[in-house]
Design a protein around this motif. Structure first.
Motif, PDB file in Angstrom:
ATOM      1  N   ILE A 178     129.873  30.256  -3.345  1.00 23.56           N
ATOM      2  CA  ILE A 178     131.116  30.711  -2.744  1.00 23.56           C
ATOM      3  C   ILE A 178     131.891  29.499  -2.236  1.00 23.56           C
ATOM      4  CG2 ILE A 178     132.188  32.116  -0.942  1.00 23.56           C
ATOM      5  CD1 ILE A 178     128.631  32.849  -2.006  1.00 23.56           C
ATOM      6  N   VAL A 179     133.051  29.236  -2.828  1.00 28.07           N
ATOM      7  CA  VAL A 179     133.901  28.141  -2.382  1.00 28.07           C
ATOM      8  C   VAL A 179     134.760  28.658  -1.228  1.00 28.07           C
ATOM      9  CG1 VAL A 179     135.686  26.484  -3.017  1.00 28.07           C
ATOM     10  CG2 VAL A 179     133.957  27.171  -4.713  1.00 28.07           C
ATOM     11  N   VAL A 180     134.454  28.220  -0.029  1.00 29.43           N
ATOM     12  CA  VAL A 180     135.229  28.611   1.143  1.00 29.43           C
ATOM     13  C   VAL A 180     136.344  27.578   1.301  1.00 29.43           C
ATOM     14  CG1 VAL A 180     135.176  29.081   3.623  1.00 29.43           C
ATOM     15  CG2 VAL A 180     133.200  29.668   2.193  1.00 29.43           C
ATOM     16  N   ASP A 181     137.527  27.944   0.841  1.00 29.11           N
ATOM     17  CA  ASP A 181     138.653  27.007   0.780  1.00 29.11           C
ATOM     18  C   ASP A 181     139.591  27.238   1.959  1.00 29.11           C
ATOM     19  OD1 ASP A 181     140.513  25.176   0.015  1.00 29.11           O
ATOM     20  OD2 ASP A 181     141.277  26.289  -1.700  1.00 29.11           O
ATOM     21  N   GLY A 182     139.193  26.715   3.112  1.00 27.94           N
ATOM     22  CA  GLY A 182     140.004  26.880   4.309  1.00 27.94           C
ATOM     23  C   GLY A 182     139.138  26.870   5.557  1.00 27.94           C
ATOM     24  N   SER A 183     139.771  26.804   6.699  1.00 31.28           N
ATOM     25  CA  SER A 183     139.060  26.814   7.979  1.00 31.28           C
ATOM     26  C   SER A 183     138.754  28.251   8.395  1.00 31.28           C
ATOM     27  CB  SER A 183     139.909  26.150   9.063  1.00 31.28           C
ATOM     28  OG  SER A 183     140.168  24.797   8.742  1.00 31.28           O
ATOM     29  N   VAL A 184     137.569  28.449   8.921  1.00 34.75           N
ATOM     30  CA  VAL A 184     137.156  29.779   9.354  1.00 34.75           C
ATOM     31  C   VAL A 184     137.612  30.009  10.791  1.00 34.75           C
ATOM     32  CG1 VAL A 184     135.202  31.326   9.742  1.00 34.75           C
ATOM     33  CG2 VAL A 184     135.185  29.733   7.803  1.00 34.75           C
ATOM     34  N   ARG A 185     138.233  31.147  11.025  1.00 39.25           N
ATOM     35  CA  ARG A 185     138.763  31.512  12.335  1.00 39.25           C
ATOM     36  C   ARG A 185     137.638  31.655  13.356  1.00 39.25           C
ATOM     37  NH1 ARG A 185     142.007  36.718  11.536  1.00 39.25           N
ATOM     38  NH2 ARG A 185     142.880  35.333   9.938  1.00 39.25           N
ATOM     39  N   SER A 186     137.903  31.228  14.567  1.00 40.62           N
ATOM     40  CA  SER A 186     136.964  31.447  15.664  1.00 40.62           C
ATOM     41  C   SER A 186     137.735  31.540  16.959  1.00 40.62           C
ATOM     42  CB  SER A 186     135.935  30.308  15.744  1.00 40.62           C
ATOM     43  OG  SER A 186     136.493  29.173  16.367  1.00 40.62           O
ATOM     44  N   GLU A 187     137.066  32.014  17.989  1.00 35.91           N
ATOM     45  CA  GLU A 187     137.728  32.174  19.283  1.00 35.91           C
ATOM     46  C   GLU A 187     138.056  30.829  19.922  1.00 35.91           C
ATOM     47  OE1 GLU A 187     133.562  32.763  21.814  1.00 35.91           O
ATOM     48  OE2 GLU A 187     134.903  34.447  21.457  1.00 35.91           O
ATOM     49  N   HIS A 188     137.442  29.753  19.381  1.00 34.80           N
ATOM     50  CA  HIS A 188     137.656  28.429  19.955  1.00 34.80           C
ATOM     51  C   HIS A 188     138.780  27.665  19.263  1.00 34.80           C
ATOM     52  CE1 HIS A 188     133.971  29.163  22.094  1.00 34.80           C
ATOM     53  NE2 HIS A 188     133.305  29.304  20.970  1.00 34.80           N
ATOM     54  N   ARG A 189     139.334  28.236  18.165  1.00 34.69           N
ATOM     55  CA  ARG A 189     140.396  27.556  17.433  1.00 34.69           C
ATOM     56  C   ARG A 189     141.756  28.125  17.829  1.00 34.69           C
ATOM     57  NH1 ARG A 189     138.656  24.669  12.845  1.00 34.69           N
ATOM     58  NH2 ARG A 189     140.814  24.688  12.156  1.00 34.69           N
ATOM     59  N   ALA A 190     142.763  27.262  17.773  1.00 36.67           N
ATOM     60  CA  ALA A 190     144.111  27.695  18.149  1.00 36.67           C
ATOM     61  C   ALA A 190     144.980  27.978  16.922  1.00 36.67           C
ATOM     62  CB  ALA A 190     144.773  26.620  19.001  1.00 36.67           C
ATOM     63  N   ASP A 191     144.377  27.928  15.729  1.00 36.62           N
ATOM     64  CA  ASP A 191     145.142  28.132  14.501  1.00 36.62           C
ATOM     65  C   ASP A 191     145.721  29.545  14.450  1.00 36.62           C
ATOM     66  OD1 ASP A 191     142.474  26.579  13.993  1.00 36.62           O
ATOM     67  OD2 ASP A 191     143.962  25.643  12.698  1.00 36.62           O
ATOM     68  N   SER A 192     146.840  29.674  13.757  1.00 39.43           N
ATOM     69  CA  SER A 192     147.402  31.007  13.559  1.00 39.43           C
ATOM     70  C   SER A 192     146.527  31.780  12.584  1.00 39.43           C
ATOM     71  CB  SER A 192     148.828  30.916  13.005  1.00 39.43           C
ATOM     72  OG  SER A 192     148.817  30.501  11.657  1.00 39.43           O
ATOM     73  N   GLN A 193     146.583  33.084  12.656  1.00 42.17           N
ATOM     74  CA  GLN A 193     145.737  33.910  11.799  1.00 42.17           C
ATOM     75  C   GLN A 193     146.040  33.684  10.322  1.00 42.17           C
ATOM     76  OE1 GLN A 193     145.868  37.996  13.044  1.00 42.17           O
ATOM     77  NE2 GLN A 193     144.678  37.618  14.873  1.00 42.17           N
ATOM     78  N   ASP A 194     147.286  33.425   9.990  1.00 45.91           N
ATOM     79  CA  ASP A 194     147.645  33.239   8.584  1.00 45.91           C
ATOM     80  C   ASP A 194     146.999  31.996   7.978  1.00 45.91           C
ATOM     81  OD1 ASP A 194     149.147  35.497   8.378  1.00 45.91           O
ATOM     82  OD2 ASP A 194     151.076  34.513   8.687  1.00 45.91           O
ATOM     83  N   ASN A 195     146.679  31.010   8.815  1.00 48.93           N
ATOM     84  CA  ASN A 195     146.172  29.737   8.307  1.00 48.93           C
ATOM     85  C   ASN A 195     144.655  29.656   8.253  1.00 48.93           C
ATOM     86  OD1 ASN A 195     148.774  28.788   8.038  1.00 48.93           O
ATOM     87  ND2 ASN A 195     148.827  27.880  10.078  1.00 48.93           N
ATOM     88  N   THR A 196     143.971  30.697   8.696  1.00 49.77           N
ATOM     89  CA  THR A 196     142.513  30.635   8.758  1.00 49.77           C
ATOM     90  C   THR A 196     141.873  31.859   8.112  1.00 49.77           C
ATOM     91  OG1 THR A 196     142.585  31.639  10.970  1.00 49.77           O
ATOM     92  CG2 THR A 196     142.476  29.228  10.855  1.00 49.77           C
ATOM     93  N   LEU A 197     140.609  31.699   7.792  1.00 50.93           N
ATOM     94  CA  LEU A 197     139.831  32.773   7.178  1.00 50.93           C
ATOM     95  C   LEU A 197     139.179  33.625   8.258  1.00 50.93           C
ATOM     96  CD1 LEU A 197     138.267  30.354   4.653  1.00 50.93           C
ATOM     97  CD2 LEU A 197     139.142  32.538   3.852  1.00 50.93           C
ATOM     98  N   ASP A 198     139.317  34.922   8.154  1.00 48.09           N
ATOM     99  CA  ASP A 198     138.637  35.850   9.049  1.00 48.09           C
ATOM    100  C   ASP A 198     137.164  35.904   8.629  1.00 48.09           C
ATOM    101  OD1 ASP A 198     137.517  38.051  10.324  1.00 48.09           O
ATOM    102  OD2 ASP A 198     139.293  39.292  10.084  1.00 48.09           O
ATOM    103  N   PRO A 199     136.214  35.532   9.503  1.00 49.89           N
ATOM    104  CA  PRO A 199     134.800  35.527   9.105  1.00 49.89           C
ATOM    105  C   PRO A 199     134.298  36.892   8.649  1.00 49.89           C
ATOM    106  CG  PRO A 199     135.023  35.257  11.474  1.00 49.89           C
ATOM    107  CD  PRO A 199     136.390  35.101  10.891  1.00 49.89           C
ATOM    108  N   ASP A 200     134.843  37.976   9.221  1.00 47.98           N
ATOM    109  CA  ASP A 200     134.439  39.310   8.782  1.00 47.98           C
ATOM    110  C   ASP A 200     134.882  39.569   7.342  1.00 47.98           C
ATOM    111  OD1 ASP A 200     133.309  39.811  11.251  1.00 47.98           O
ATOM    112  OD2 ASP A 200     135.010  40.966  11.997  1.00 47.98           O
TER     113      ASP A 200
END
Length: 230
Positions: A178-200
Motif C-alpha cells: 500500500i503506497v501511502v502518498d501523503g501525511s496521515v491526519r492526527s490530533e497533533h497535526r495542524a494540517d487542514s483535512q483536505d491535505n491529509t489522509l484520514d486514518p480511518d
C-alpha cells in the motif's frame, strides 16, 4: 460484499494512526488482533478500547520477530493476516549521515519486513491461506532530497512485496503493498483535512483489500488525499 475471510491478525509497528484504526475495524469484524511495537506502553489506550493483545518486539531483530510470531500463535493461533507498518527514518544530507543510524533505519523498514513475511509464509503456506499487507510510502516510488535512508528502506519494501506476491499468490496467500502518498491526519497535526489522509479511511482501504476475491487480487494500491499532486 465479501466478508473478511480471516480470523486472526498481527499488526507490527503498531501505533495510534493507521494501525489503531485497523485494529478497531478488525476487532469490530470479530477478528482477534495482536498489536506489536517496541514500546507497548503507547498501545495501552488502544488495548483497553478494543481488547487487542499487545506484545513487545523490535522488528529489526530477527530473533525477536520469530518470538513475536510464536507468542502470537500461542495467544490467538497462527495469524491469518499480517500487517507490517514499521518504518525507520533518518533525515539529513547524504555526506553527513551516520552509517549506523542509516543501517538501523533500513533494517526497520526493509529487513524487519522480510523477517515478518518469512515468518508469515511459514505459517500460511501449509493451509494455503493468508494475507500479508505491507505499508509503503511515496518514498518507495520516488526518493526525496535529505531522505535517502527512508527511500532505501521503502524501495526495498516494495521490491519485497512484488517478489513475495508473485511467489506466494499461487499458494493462496494475498500479498499487497500500500503506497501511502501523503501525511496521515492526527490530533497533533495542524494540517487542514483536505491535505491529509484520514486514518480511518486508510484502514478501510486495507480492509477492502482483505475482502477481495482471489480471482481479482491487487498486489499494490496507492492512496492519497484528493488534493495531493502526483
Amino acid at each position: 460484499m465479501i466478508d473478511i475471510p480471516y480470523r486472526s491478525a498481527l499488526i507490527i509497528g503498531a501505533g495510534a494512526g493507521i494501525s489503531g484504526s485497523l485494529t478497531r475495524l478488525l476487532r469490530e469484524a470479530g477478528i482477534a488482533v495482536v498489536v506489536a511495537a517496541r514500546d507497548i506502553g503507547k498501545l495501552a489506550a488502544l488495548v483497553n478500547q478494543t481488547g487487542a493483545i499487545a506484545l513487545q518486539a523490535d522488528a529489526a531483530d530477527a530473533t525477536q520477530v520469530e518470538r513475536l510470531f510464536a507468542e502470537t500463535e500461542a495467544r490467538i493461533g497462527a495469524p491469518e493476516i499480517v500487517i507490517y507498518n514499521a518504518s525507520g527514518r533518518v533525515r539529513g544530507p547524504i555526506a553527513e549521515l551516520d552509517p549506523a543510524q542509516v543501517e538501523q533505519a533500513v533494517a526497520v523498514s526493509a529487513l524487519g519486513a522480510f523477517y515478518s513475511v518469512r515468518e508469515a509464509a511459514k505459517r500460511m503456506e501449509p493451509p494455503g491461506k493468508g494475507a500479508i499487507l505491507l505499508t509503503g510510502a511515496t518514498a518507495g516510488v520516488k526518493g526525496f532530497p535529505l531522505s535517502a535512508p527512508f527511500a532505501m528502506g521503502k524501495f526495498a519494501l516494495r521490491g519485497l512485496a512484488q517478489s513475495a506476491a508473485r511467489e506466494l499468490a499461487p499458494k493462496g496467500i494475498h500479498v499487497a503493498h500500500i503506497v501511502v502518498d501523503g501525511s496521515v491526519r492526527s490530533e497533533h497535526r495542524a494540517d487542514s483535512q483536505d491535505n491529509t489522509l484520514d486514518p480511518d479511511a486508510v484502514a478501510q482501504s486495507y480492509v477492502d483489500l482483505l475482502r477481495q476475491h482471489r480471482s481479482a487480487w491487487s498486489w499494490e494500491i496507492e492512496i492519497r488525499p484528493w488534493t495531493e499532486k502526483f
